[in-house]
Design a protein around this motif. Structure first.
Motif, short mmCIF file in Angstrom:
data_model
loop_
_atom_site.label_atom_id
_atom_site.label_comp_id
_atom_site.label_asym_id
_atom_site.label_seq_id
_atom_site.Cartn_x
_atom_site.Cartn_y
_atom_site.Cartn_z
N LYS A 117 0.82 -1.21 0.00
CA LYS A 117 0.00 0.00 0.00
C LYS A 117 0.85 1.26 0.00
O LYS A 117 0.57 2.21 -0.74
N HIS A 118 1.89 1.29 0.82
CA HIS A 118 2.67 2.52 1.02
C HIS A 118 4.07 2.45 0.40
O HIS A 118 4.51 3.38 -0.26
N GLY A 119 4.77 1.35 0.66
CA GLY A 119 6.16 1.27 0.24
C GLY A 119 6.36 1.32 -1.26
O GLY A 119 7.33 1.91 -1.75
N THR A 120 5.43 0.73 -2.01
CA THR A 120 5.59 0.75 -3.47
C THR A 120 5.51 2.16 -4.04
O THR A 120 5.96 2.40 -5.16
N CYS A 121 4.96 3.08 -3.27
CA CYS A 121 4.86 4.47 -3.73
C CYS A 121 6.16 5.24 -3.49
O CYS A 121 6.28 6.40 -3.88
N SER A 122 7.11 4.58 -2.84
CA SER A 122 8.41 5.22 -2.60
C SER A 122 9.53 4.47 -3.30
O SER A 122 10.70 4.79 -3.13
N GLU A 123 9.17 3.46 -4.13
CA GLU A 123 10.20 2.57 -4.66
C GLU A 123 11.14 3.23 -5.64
O GLU A 123 12.21 2.68 -5.93
N SER A 124 10.77 4.41 -6.17
CA SER A 124 11.73 5.12 -7.03
C SER A 124 12.94 5.58 -6.23
O SER A 124 14.01 5.83 -6.78
N LEU A 125 12.76 5.68 -4.89
CA LEU A 125 13.84 6.08 -3.99
C LEU A 125 14.29 4.94 -3.08
O LEU A 125 15.47 4.82 -2.75
N LEU A 126 13.33 4.13 -2.65
CA LEU A 126 13.62 3.07 -1.67
C LEU A 126 13.10 1.73 -2.20
O LEU A 126 11.89 1.57 -2.39
N ASP A 127 14.01 0.78 -2.41
CA ASP A 127 13.54 -0.56 -2.73
C ASP A 127 13.04 -1.22 -1.44
O ASP A 127 13.04 -0.61 -0.37
N GLN A 128 12.60 -2.47 -1.52
CA GLN A 128 12.00 -3.11 -0.35
C GLN A 128 12.95 -3.11 0.86
O GLN A 128 12.56 -2.76 1.96
N HIS A 129 14.18 -3.52 0.64
CA HIS A 129 15.11 -3.60 1.75
C HIS A 129 15.34 -2.21 2.34
O HIS A 129 15.31 -2.03 3.57
N SER A 130 15.54 -1.22 1.48
CA SER A 130 15.79 0.14 1.96
C SER A 130 14.59 0.71 2.70
O SER A 130 14.74 1.44 3.68
N TYR A 131 13.40 0.38 2.22
CA TYR A 131 12.17 0.88 2.86
C TYR A 131 12.07 0.40 4.30
O TYR A 131 11.87 1.19 5.22
N PHE A 132 12.24 -0.88 4.51
CA PHE A 132 12.13 -1.43 5.86
C PHE A 132 13.32 -1.03 6.73
O PHE A 132 13.16 -0.74 7.92
N GLN A 133 14.50 -0.97 6.15
CA GLN A 133 15.67 -0.53 6.90
C GLN A 133 15.52 0.91 7.35
O GLN A 133 15.88 1.27 8.48
N THR A 134 14.96 1.76 6.48
CA THR A 134 14.75 3.16 6.83
C THR A 134 13.81 3.29 8.02
O THR A 134 14.08 4.06 8.96
N ALA A 135 12.73 2.54 8.01
CA ALA A 135 11.78 2.60 9.13
C ALA A 135 12.42 2.12 10.43
O ALA A 135 12.22 2.72 11.49
#
Length: 225
Positions: A117-135
């Protein structure tokens, strides 16, 4: 000039066809108090299959938003959550990003929902690993419970001033929070979630450009867990 305009138009059309997002303005980084989740008629509370979480604020999500108060969602249905991409983070996610929804789970369905729902909307900047690591990194940087305890605000079931809760969080993090409340089984307002804002790179806390709608009472409970 007409050629340049035509080229720009074609580029935009190609980007639209490829599903490239036009971006977003900032993130809400949202943490929830498990005692308020479980002490509410609104939710059914089940501990994870790994056991009762720690009595601490845990991650709810990292949500891209626009300055006008709206937000993108479900931006790339072709990029589902893949646990293998976050295998080195799973133990930390289970500690800091547990699911309290029923039935009990190890968290994968919760993380899948947040990514899709949310992470795919940031994937141009954060891939899956980066998204969860950032949080997870933001969770370490913003120790909400310690900030509250330092101001004498503890999860003892007592009532505290909403203003004092905001001040304590700002003193601890350096930034103004937005506080979301829910109601306990008796209808009393209680501290549920704390929103902080992060720049669109996911790197730096910022003052929120806009706050969500809703309000708490001037005095709210901080339930035990």
């Amino acid at each position: 000039m007409k050629c340049i305009a035509l080229i720009n138009f074609l580029v935009l059309q190609c980007l639209a066809i490829l599903g490239v997002s036009k971006g977003f303005d900032f993130f809400y980084f949202v943490q929830q108090w498990p005692g308020s989740y479980c002490d509410s008629d609104k939710f059914s509370c089940c501990y994870p299959t790994t056991g009762k979480p720690a009595a601490d604020f845990s991650i709810h999500g990292l949500w891209p938003n626009y300055r006008n108060g709206s937000y993108p969602q479900n931006c790339d249905p072709n990029n589902p959550f893949n646990e293998s991409e976050t295998s080195d983070l799973i133990s930390s996610m289970r500690r800091n990003w547990p699911s309290l929804s029923c039935p009990s789970s190890s968290g994968e369905s919760f993380w899948s929902h947040e990514w899709e729902k949310h992470g795919t909307c940031s994937e141009s900047l954060l891939d899956q690993h980066s998204y969860f690591q950032t949080a997870l990194t933001l969770r370490q940087q913003t120790n909400i419970l310690q900030s509250l305890k330092s101001a004498g605000i503890i999860p003892d079931g007592g009532s505290y001033s909403l203003a004092n809760i905001k001040d304590a969080t700002k003193n601890g993090t350096g930034y103004t929070p937005w506080i979301e409340c829910n109601e306990d089984s008796s209808g009393n307002s209680q501290l549920y979630e704390v929103y902080l804002c992060v720049d669109s790179s996911g790197s730096n806390l910022i003052e929120c450009p806009v706050f969500p709608k809703g309000k708490c009472g001037s005095e709210i409970e901080f339930p035990t867990f």
